[in-house]
Design a protein around this motif. Structure first.
Motif, PDB file in Angstrom:
ATOM      1  N   LEU A 101       0.844  -1.195   0.000  1.00  0.00           N
ATOM      2  CA  LEU A 101       0.000   0.000   0.000  1.00  0.00           C
ATOM      3  C   LEU A 101       0.880   1.247   0.000  1.00  0.00           C
ATOM      4  O   LEU A 101       0.970   1.978   0.966  1.00  0.00           O
ATOM      5  N   GLN A 102       1.557   1.454  -1.124  1.00  0.00           N
ATOM      6  CA  GLN A 102       2.409   2.632  -1.292  1.00  0.00           C
ATOM      7  C   GLN A 102       1.561   3.769  -1.853  1.00  0.00           C
ATOM      8  O   GLN A 102       0.957   3.624  -2.910  1.00  0.00           O
ATOM      9  N   TYR A 103       1.508   4.860  -1.109  1.00  0.00           N
ATOM     10  CA  TYR A 103       0.686   6.006  -1.511  1.00  0.00           C
ATOM     11  C   TYR A 103       1.490   6.937  -2.419  1.00  0.00           C
ATOM     12  O   TYR A 103       2.695   7.001  -2.317  1.00  0.00           O
ATOM     13  N   PRO A 104       0.790   7.673  -3.303  1.00  0.00           N
ATOM     14  CA  PRO A 104      -0.661   7.675  -3.520  1.00  0.00           C
ATOM     15  C   PRO A 104      -1.140   6.427  -4.255  1.00  0.00           C
ATOM     16  O   PRO A 104      -0.413   5.838  -5.044  1.00  0.00           O
TER      17      PRO A 104
ATOM     18  N   THR B 189     -10.841  10.826   9.031  1.00  0.00           N
ATOM     19  CA  THR B 189     -10.274  11.319  10.290  1.00  0.00           C
ATOM     20  C   THR B 189     -10.362  10.243  11.371  1.00  0.00           C
ATOM     21  O   THR B 189     -11.288   9.427  11.387  1.00  0.00           O
ATOM     22  N   ASN B 190      -9.376  10.261  12.269  1.00  0.00           N
ATOM     23  CA  ASN B 190      -9.367   9.309  13.377  1.00  0.00           C
ATOM     24  C   ASN B 190     -10.182   9.861  14.550  1.00  0.00           C
ATOM     25  O   ASN B 190     -10.798  10.930  14.449  1.00  0.00           O
TER      26      ASN B 190
ATOM     27  N   GLN C 230      -7.979  13.954  13.610  1.00  0.00           N
ATOM     28  CA  GLN C 230      -6.840  14.161  12.711  1.00  0.00           C
ATOM     29  C   GLN C 230      -7.099  13.479  11.371  1.00  0.00           C
ATOM     30  O   GLN C 230      -7.531  12.330  11.318  1.00  0.00           O
ATOM     31  N   ILE C 231      -6.851  14.195  10.277  1.00  0.00           N
ATOM     32  CA  ILE C 231      -6.990  13.606   8.950  1.00  0.00           C
ATOM     33  C   ILE C 231      -5.847  12.619   8.736  1.00  0.00           C
ATOM     34  O   ILE C 231      -4.679  12.956   8.915  1.00  0.00           O
ATOM     35  N   VAL C 232      -6.198  11.385   8.355  1.00  0.00           N
ATOM     36  CA  VAL C 232      -5.168  10.364   8.121  1.00  0.00           C
ATOM     37  C   VAL C 232      -4.973  10.088   6.628  1.00  0.00           C
ATOM     38  O   VAL C 232      -3.851   9.834   6.184  1.00  0.00           O
ATOM     39  N   VAL C 233      -6.066  10.112   5.852  1.00  0.00           N
ATOM     40  CA  VAL C 233      -5.953   9.976   4.394  1.00  0.00           C
ATOM     41  C   VAL C 233      -6.977  10.875   3.720  1.00  0.00           C
ATOM     42  O   VAL C 233      -7.992  11.260   4.323  1.00  0.00           O
ATOM     43  N   LYS C 234      -6.704  11.198   2.453  1.00  0.00           N
ATOM     44  CA  LYS C 234      -7.634  11.977   1.636  1.00  0.00           C
ATOM     45  C   LYS C 234      -7.882  11.219   0.335  1.00  0.00           C
ATOM     46  O   LYS C 234      -6.954  10.665  -0.257  1.00  0.00           O
ATOM     47  N   LEU C 235      -9.132  11.211  -0.092  1.00  0.00           N
ATOM     48  CA  LEU C 235      -9.501  10.627  -1.381  1.00  0.00           C
ATOM     49  C   LEU C 235     -10.046  11.748  -2.244  1.00  0.00           C
ATOM     50  O   LEU C 235     -11.013  12.404  -1.865  1.00  0.00           O
ATOM     51  N   LYS C 236      -9.423  11.983  -3.394  1.00  0.00           N
ATOM     52  CA  LYS C 236      -9.809  13.096  -4.258  1.00  0.00           C
ATOM     53  C   LYS C 236     -10.141  12.602  -5.654  1.00  0.00           C
ATOM     54  O   LYS C 236      -9.422  11.781  -6.220  1.00  0.00           O
TER      55      LYS C 236
ATOM     56  N   ASP D 128       0.032   8.648   9.844  1.00  0.00           N
ATOM     57  CA  ASP D 128       0.162   7.200   9.998  1.00  0.00           C
ATOM     58  C   ASP D 128      -1.161   6.567  10.422  1.00  0.00           C
ATOM     59  O   ASP D 128      -1.936   7.146  11.185  1.00  0.00           O
ATOM     60  N   ILE D 129      -1.398   5.353   9.903  1.00  0.00           N
ATOM     61  CA  ILE D 129      -2.563   4.560  10.261  1.00  0.00           C
ATOM     62  C   ILE D 129      -2.056   3.252  10.854  1.00  0.00           C
ATOM     63  O   ILE D 129      -1.068   2.691  10.367  1.00  0.00           O
ATOM     64  N   ASP D 130      -2.716   2.759  11.881  1.00  0.00           N
ATOM     65  CA  ASP D 130      -2.339   1.460  12.447  1.00  0.00           C
ATOM     66  C   ASP D 130      -2.360   0.409  11.355  1.00  0.00           C
ATOM     67  O   ASP D 130      -3.269   0.394  10.508  1.00  0.00           O
ATOM     68  N   GLU D 131      -1.376  -0.479  11.384  1.00  0.00           N
ATOM     69  CA  GLU D 131      -1.258  -1.516  10.349  1.00  0.00           C
ATOM     70  C   GLU D 131      -2.540  -2.333  10.239  1.00  0.00           C
ATOM     71  O   GLU D 131      -2.979  -2.683   9.147  1.00  0.00           O
TER      72      GLU D 131
END
Length: 198
Positions: free
Chosen positions: A4-7, A146-147, A151-157, A174-177
């Motif tokens: 899961l390599q972003y983006p 948001t968690n 806090q924003i953890v990811v964005k989908l655009k 960071d997001i927990d594995e």
């Protein structure tokens, strides 16, 4: 779903009747192929490892009939439930809002549309012949995950493209594995629902 390599990019197929899309990581490697079963009274989604559709990774299924407050349960390849994404009922009619909950039904993350006016403009202008084709380049909603701390953890655009066929997922924090796949699957389900709504 490894690597899961972003983006991460979601690319919809616009040449088919179904709402299928491919998810690729930053290296261009396919990490999932998402297929929505057509003509079902309940939502039914299968997540495969790639477009060959030989290996099922996950399934997602509605736990209620077509309903504004439906929840969608996520199952791994062993048919073990790993969580749900639930739409926030009538509140999401105006602005998309969902909860991602864990396998114990404990809320973990919120998914919210950043700006409801983008959806309104997209829907209104998208219905105009000829001009509506270009809304995919003009109006591109963003969704924040948001968690519990807000806090924003990811964005989908939604990316500029004809027919709104490209979406990009970027990591902000960071997001927990243990949560990564649950968040990814929740967003996959959400984007299918939101594309249908316009």
């Amino acid at each position: 779903m490894n690597n899961l390599q972003y983006p991460i990019t979601f690319s919809f197929k616009i040449t088919t009747l179904s709402n299928d899309f491919t998810a690729k990581n930053a290296s261009g490697q396919t990490i999932a192929y998402v297929k929505q079963k057509m003509f079902k009274l309940k939502e039914a989604i299968t997540v495969y490892s790639d477009e060959s559709k030989t290996q099922i990774l996950f399934t997602i299924a509605a736990n209620k009939w077509l309903d504004f407050s439906a929840a969608y349960a996520m199952f791994d390849k062993n048919n073990t439930e790993i969580g749900k994404i639930a739409r926030k009922g009538w509140r999401s009619m105006w602005k998309a809002e969902y909860d991602i909950v864990d396998k114990n039904n404990q809320p973990q993350y919120k998914v919210q549309e950043a700006n409801a006016w983008v959806r309104v403009a997209d829907s209104l202008i998208g219905g105009i012949p000829v001009i509506g084709v270009f809304t995919g380049y003009l109006f591109n909603p963003t969704y924040h995950v948001t968690n519990k701390a807000g806090q924003i953890v990811v964005k989908l655009k939604k990316m500029p493209s004809f027919f709104g066929k490209e979406f990009e997922l970027t990591k902000v924090a960071d997001i927990d594995e243990d949560d990564k796949e649950r968040v990814m699957l929740g967003l996959m389900m959400m984007i299918l629902l939101e594309r249908r709504r316009g």
